[in-house]
Write an enzyme that holds these catalytic residues in place. Sequence first.
Site, PDB file in Angstrom:
ATOM      1  N   TYR A  76      -2.398 -24.387  29.490  1.00 17.18           N
ATOM      2  CA  TYR A  76      -2.510 -24.072  28.068  1.00 17.18           C
ATOM      3  C   TYR A  76      -1.526 -24.829  27.170  1.00 17.18           C
ATOM      4  O   TYR A  76      -1.934 -25.552  26.267  1.00 17.18           O
ATOM      5  CB  TYR A  76      -2.319 -22.559  27.861  1.00 17.18           C
ATOM      6  N   PRO A 123     -11.488 -18.092  24.065  1.00 15.64           N
ATOM      7  CA  PRO A 123     -12.796 -17.470  24.279  1.00 15.64           C
ATOM      8  C   PRO A 123     -13.017 -16.344  23.279  1.00 15.64           C
ATOM      9  O   PRO A 123     -12.085 -15.907  22.580  1.00 15.64           O
ATOM     10  CB  PRO A 123     -12.683 -16.911  25.705  1.00 15.64           C
ATOM     11  N   HIS A 139      -5.707 -17.603  24.556  1.00 14.49           N
ATOM     12  CA  HIS A 139      -5.822 -17.356  25.991  1.00 14.49           C
ATOM     13  C   HIS A 139      -4.493 -17.406  26.753  1.00 14.49           C
ATOM     14  O   HIS A 139      -4.395 -16.915  27.882  1.00 14.49           O
ATOM     15  CB  HIS A 139      -6.766 -18.413  26.576  1.00 14.49           C
ATOM     16  N   SER A 148      -9.024 -13.989  39.863  1.00 13.07           N
ATOM     17  CA  SER A 148      -7.798 -13.300  39.487  1.00 13.07           C
ATOM     18  C   SER A 148      -6.848 -13.218  40.672  1.00 13.07           C
ATOM     19  O   SER A 148      -7.242 -12.881  41.788  1.00 13.07           O
ATOM     20  CB  SER A 148      -8.133 -11.886  38.992  1.00 13.07           C
ATOM     21  N   SER A 181     -17.472 -18.613  34.568  1.00 11.74           N
ATOM     22  CA  SER A 181     -16.777 -17.341  34.715  1.00 11.74           C
ATOM     23  C   SER A 181     -17.786 -16.218  34.684  1.00 11.74           C
ATOM     24  O   SER A 181     -18.718 -16.218  33.873  1.00 11.74           O
ATOM     25  CB  SER A 181     -15.771 -17.143  33.585  1.00 11.74           C
ATOM     26  N   GLN A 182     -17.596 -15.263  35.594  1.00 19.91           N
ATOM     27  CA  GLN A 182     -18.384 -14.037  35.540  1.00 19.91           C
ATOM     28  C   GLN A 182     -17.628 -13.024  34.699  1.00 19.91           C
ATOM     29  O   GLN A 182     -16.434 -12.810  34.895  1.00 19.91           O
ATOM     30  CB  GLN A 182     -18.616 -13.468  36.943  1.00 19.91           C
TER      31      GLN A 182
END
Length: 611
Positions: A114, A127, A351, A453, A537-538
């Site tokens: 980032y 996002p 983010h 994660s 991404s889910q």
Amino acid sequence: MPVLDREPSRDSGGGEVSIYCILDLTRCYTKYVKHLKGLCTDQGLPKLPLPALKDTLDTYLRCMKHLLTEEQFSKTQNIVRQFGAPGGVGELLQGKLMERRENEVYDYWLNDMYLNNRLALPVNSSPAMVFPQQNFRIFFSRFAAHLISGVLEYKSLLDARALPVDFARGQLAGTPLCMEQYYRLFTSYRLPGPERDTLVAQESSVMPEPEHIIVACKNQFFVLDVVINFRRLNERDLLTQLEKIVKMADSEEERLPPIGLLTSDGRTQWAESQLQCPAESTNRDSLDMIERCLCLVCLDDATGAEINDSMRAMLMLHGGGAAKNGGNRWYDKPMQFVVGADGCCGVVCEHSPFEGIVLVVGSPSKLVRAASVSELPAPRRLRWKCSPEIHKLLSASADKLQRLVRNLDMNVYKFHNYGKDFIKKQKMSPDAYIQVALQLTYYRAVSTYESASIRRFQEGRVDNIRSATPEASILFSYPQSNQNINANFVLKAITGMGIDNHLLGLREIAHEMKMEKPEVFKDEAYLISNHFILSTSQVVVPTTVEMFCCYGPVVPDGYGACYNPQSDHIVFCVSSFRESSHTCSAEFVKCLMQGLLDMRDLCQKYENKLI
């Protein structure tokens, strides 16, 4: 990309949904607060492990083989072998990384992911979660008041360190997760820098807790005190204050330039612009109020555009540009709740402080009948003194944001032929199945980022699953095998054995030691491995509410693909850039639909053979 780690505790309870905040799951645990206070810290969680060097290098070669030509792979194989040789550079760096991993590897990841990124935050980094379309008629400020009230209730739980501990679901279910990200929701700020941004965290021991939010309306910014005389404003008082702000914003005589546009620029440009602002004490004070606020609430004007899912996603990500609500934002703040007069609502997230935001649905409710503050001071408009140079910078920022608006190609698609129930009947993981579908859509396996994660560890954020495997490139030659392979990569990633963060740590340790960059990190294969054409991404959201997450691609010639598998359908949010001749979101969705149908047919054919 974003990961939502917890499902809500209840549904919306009706047709009209009035608030989406980080709230309801914690309410049902209130009676256990005393017990949970001792459980919601990182104490007891293991530190992130350091994988064996040989394991990481072997996995790296396996992930890269099908992405390279035979000649490229042979070269990479030799480079990796030399790097990992006994007594070689790799072992030296591994030893140094072992010494420092407890406190510095996280910073390597944060900077690389980032803070070093110089691209503008909207679309490229931040996002958004898009809420179901609302029908406000005229009372959209009431929705905003209810939302703010929920945020304040949640903030009080954070202040008491009374947030229930999250536990992992899916693989290794039941493992307690790191909770520190939640405590950064309302206390962080991303400060732009010329080469690297700084993530500023406010500590209560250093300065008073923030007691105000910033309300953006018509590109103006207002301070809304939410605690007055040591009393938190109730919902009725919040509504009164919001109505005052709307009236103040309507005053054209006092309207100031849309300073928020500067935050939509590239990070280096915004840092340079910010050097111009503090020259005036008025500007310094206004910047300070924004940096220290809890969050932003952006009251957007109706855009006049046809409101469909794809349009709502784009409006969340960039506000529609300078001519619409693009200046009605402050992108450095982690939480921006957007409430549009046309019913287009959601939350935009910076983010860097956290991965997932638990967005939970609340039911419509009457205004809280708590005691009101007897005399409410008027909200304060933030003032700016703009030199001719700042006006030029604003114009340049507006032009660049408009180019980004034109460039974004967004397509939100709901696949209704089947959902995760059908996939589970095939004894497959829905996530693994959809990953193969996405790669099939691209018609060849490419370098793919799928977040996993690692909150099972102290300060854990995410690593990459590397779902574009050689087995996936064969696709469904044997359906069960792909599910097993993907599950193995997921397990490695979530248990801290992924390769991406490890390789990053080795690279950054070499840089700190002022070594010449090792050949393995200059090799074309390493560059290819980090060019994520598919960023996926889910996102798990309530089954009874049509919310979805969206974000832009991470490379100019790539796709962003966020998906939410439900029992009988799957929601996809696909993004790309129009300036790339290699991408088209509509074509991607068309091929995705066909691929999912072909995969279903193949599964049924395979199932019939077994019968």
